[in-house]
Scaffold this motif. Sequence first.
Motif, short mmCIF file in Angstrom:
data_model
loop_
_atom_site.label_atom_id
_atom_site.label_comp_id
_atom_site.label_asym_id
_atom_site.label_seq_id
_atom_site.Cartn_x
_atom_site.Cartn_y
_atom_site.Cartn_z
N LEU A 125 0.85 -1.19 0.00
CA LEU A 125 0.00 0.00 0.00
C LEU A 125 0.89 1.24 0.00
N SER A 126 0.46 2.27 -0.72
CA SER A 126 1.21 3.53 -0.69
C SER A 126 0.93 4.24 0.63
N TYR A 127 1.69 5.32 0.90
CA TYR A 127 1.50 6.05 2.16
C TYR A 127 0.06 6.52 2.31
N ILE A 128 -0.48 7.12 1.23
CA ILE A 128 -1.85 7.63 1.29
C ILE A 128 -2.84 6.48 1.55
N GLU A 129 -2.62 5.35 0.87
CA GLU A 129 -3.51 4.20 1.06
C GLU A 129 -3.42 3.65 2.48
N GLN A 130 -2.18 3.60 3.01
CA GLN A 130 -2.00 3.12 4.39
C GLN A 130 -2.82 3.98 5.35
N ARG A 132 -5.35 5.98 4.62
CA ARG A 132 -6.78 5.97 4.31
C ARG A 132 -7.46 4.68 4.78
N TYR A 133 -6.82 3.53 4.51
CA TYR A 133 -7.52 2.26 4.76
C TYR A 133 -7.12 1.56 6.06
N VAL A 134 -5.92 1.88 6.58
CA VAL A 134 -5.46 1.12 7.75
C VAL A 134 -5.36 1.98 9.01
N ILE A 135 -4.64 3.11 8.89
CA ILE A 135 -4.31 3.87 10.10
C ILE A 135 -5.48 4.73 10.56
N LEU A 136 -6.00 5.57 9.66
CA LEU A 136 -7.03 6.53 10.09
C LEU A 136 -8.30 5.86 10.63
N PRO A 137 -8.77 4.76 10.03
CA PRO A 137 -9.97 4.13 10.61
C PRO A 137 -9.77 3.72 12.06
N GLN A 138 -8.55 3.29 12.40
CA GLN A 138 -8.29 2.90 13.79
C GLN A 138 -8.05 4.12 14.67
N ALA A 139 -7.28 5.11 14.10
CA ALA A 139 -6.94 6.29 14.90
C ALA A 139 -8.17 7.12 15.19
N SER A 140 -9.12 7.15 14.23
CA SER A 140 -10.28 8.03 14.43
C SER A 140 -11.11 7.58 15.63
N ARG A 141 -11.04 6.30 15.95
CA ARG A 141 -11.81 5.82 17.07
C ARG A 141 -11.35 6.47 18.38
N ILE A 142 -10.04 6.55 18.56
CA ILE A 142 -9.55 7.17 19.80
C ILE A 142 -9.50 8.68 19.69
N ALA A 143 -9.68 9.21 18.47
CA ALA A 143 -9.57 10.67 18.29
C ALA A 143 -10.86 11.40 18.65
N VAL A 144 -11.98 10.67 18.70
CA VAL A 144 -13.27 11.36 18.87
C VAL A 144 -13.31 12.15 20.17
N ALA A 145 -12.95 11.51 21.29
CA ALA A 145 -13.08 12.18 22.59
C ALA A 145 -12.26 13.47 22.68
N PRO A 146 -10.94 13.43 22.39
CA PRO A 146 -10.19 14.69 22.49
C PRO A 146 -10.63 15.74 21.47
N THR A 147 -11.14 15.29 20.31
CA THR A 147 -11.60 16.26 19.31
C THR A 147 -12.85 16.98 19.79
N VAL A 148 -13.79 16.22 20.34
CA VAL A 148 -14.99 16.86 20.91
C VAL A 148 -14.58 17.79 22.05
N GLY A 149 -13.63 17.33 22.86
CA GLY A 149 -13.15 18.17 23.96
C GLY A 149 -12.57 19.47 23.45
N PHE A 150 -11.84 19.40 22.34
CA PHE A 150 -11.22 20.62 21.82
C PHE A 150 -12.25 21.58 21.23
N SER A 151 -13.39 21.03 20.77
CA SER A 151 -14.41 21.92 20.21
C SER A 151 -14.88 22.95 21.25
N VAL A 152 -14.80 22.56 22.54
CA VAL A 152 -15.13 23.52 23.61
C VAL A 152 -14.15 24.70 23.57
N GLN A 153 -12.87 24.38 23.34
CA GLN A 153 -11.87 25.46 23.26
C GLN A 153 -12.16 26.38 22.08
N VAL A 154 -12.68 25.81 20.98
CA VAL A 154 -12.98 26.63 19.81
C VAL A 154 -14.10 27.61 20.14
N ILE A 155 -15.16 27.11 20.78
CA ILE A 155 -16.28 28.00 21.13
C ILE A 155 -15.78 29.12 22.03
#
Lengths: 216, 220
Positions: A125-130, A132-155
Amino acid sequence: MLQFSFWDILSNLLIATQWTIVLSLIAFFCGGIVGLVLLFMRTSRIAPLEWFTKIYIEFFQGTPLLMQLFLFFFGIALFGVEVSPWMAATLALTFWTSAFLTEIWRGCVEAIPKGQWEASSSLALSYIEQMRYVILPQASRIAVAPTVGFSVQVIKGTALASIIGFVELTKAGTMLNNATFRPFLVYSLVALIYFCLCFPLSWWAKKIEGRLNVAR
Amino acid sequence: MSYKLQFAELLPYWNVLLYGLVFTIVLTIVSTVVGIAVGTAGAAARTFGPGWLGRIVAVYVELIRNTPFIVQLFFIFFGLPALGLKLSETIAAFLAMVINLGAYSTEIIRAGIEAVPKGHIEAGLSLAMSKWEVLRHIVLNQAFRKIYPALSSQIIIVMLGSAVVSQISAEDLTYAANYVASRNFRNFEVYLLVALGYLLLAMLTRSLLRALGRVIFKAR
């Protein structure tokens, strides 16, 4: 003389709250898109791209958001372009948000075991494919909580746009205070409205985080 | 771009900017020390205090963490005089910073305290240490070691947030920048210089805190 009743103050503040929400949404989504591009650059292992993002993040995380607003407000004007507070606030908040989101997401990408990278690259797999199909689907699962938390800082960050003259909740509070001379009431209401916007998000972020910990 | 940047125009105002820089540094140091003291007390109250006290602290923490700093500042500076409590802009700035950092550090330190295994506390008590001795030598000692990095970045965030106190005309670095800009109209130059000043201050604070951490938490 014009008299303001409690309901006049509250309804005016709520009208201005719409602009706080609009500005927050724009900053969060545009910041998210820029942040995603920066994330690809930051994890690309191409030295110049990594250096650029490092300096970018260092600048936007290491200087006050207020200074960034001033720099955009007065900096773009140097090119002979008319700058509205609206444009300066959107740009500054977008770049500021993107810097923080990139760092948050980079942490999530780095939390993915190295074997996942190795396995996917051995499958040609190329870097972009890695990503897109392997890393981000797994990383996004743990990213939700801190991302929602940061949205408070944006407001909360959008409150600073009031200083360059963008009329949102804080600016409306200042204007109403000047008209009514009831600072205690006005600023209490402003704080309460911000609390009603931010607290559900904080609570939600905490809940997602708790759920992730149980899964582990 | 036909405009030429003229940084030389800022030279006559070096003392104004230096005064602002010193003000920002003092503001950060004082509010860090007092704010962490408040945070320690708050975290201890939440974990070991009676239930009602813990709930009050929880409300304080959530109120501060979910409202913008500038609104807290305006509330203290413009709102409180309506109740008869009139503060100078400098005192109001210090108070707002302490209240803000106090709430954040309460939450950070509480996380550190909760990470201390219960057995350590029981072991301390069984060795006839008083509650205070257990708190001081066993709980806080370990808690601070764990949360030191998180606390360090919160201190830097608060230092950058302090730029807002210029809005009630407390004379910090941003206030100095506004003052210079209003005198010579070199807005972009002065804001760029001051932004780089903040950046340098943030990087310096980070390495200083890291060095301090190494000294305090020397391997036993």
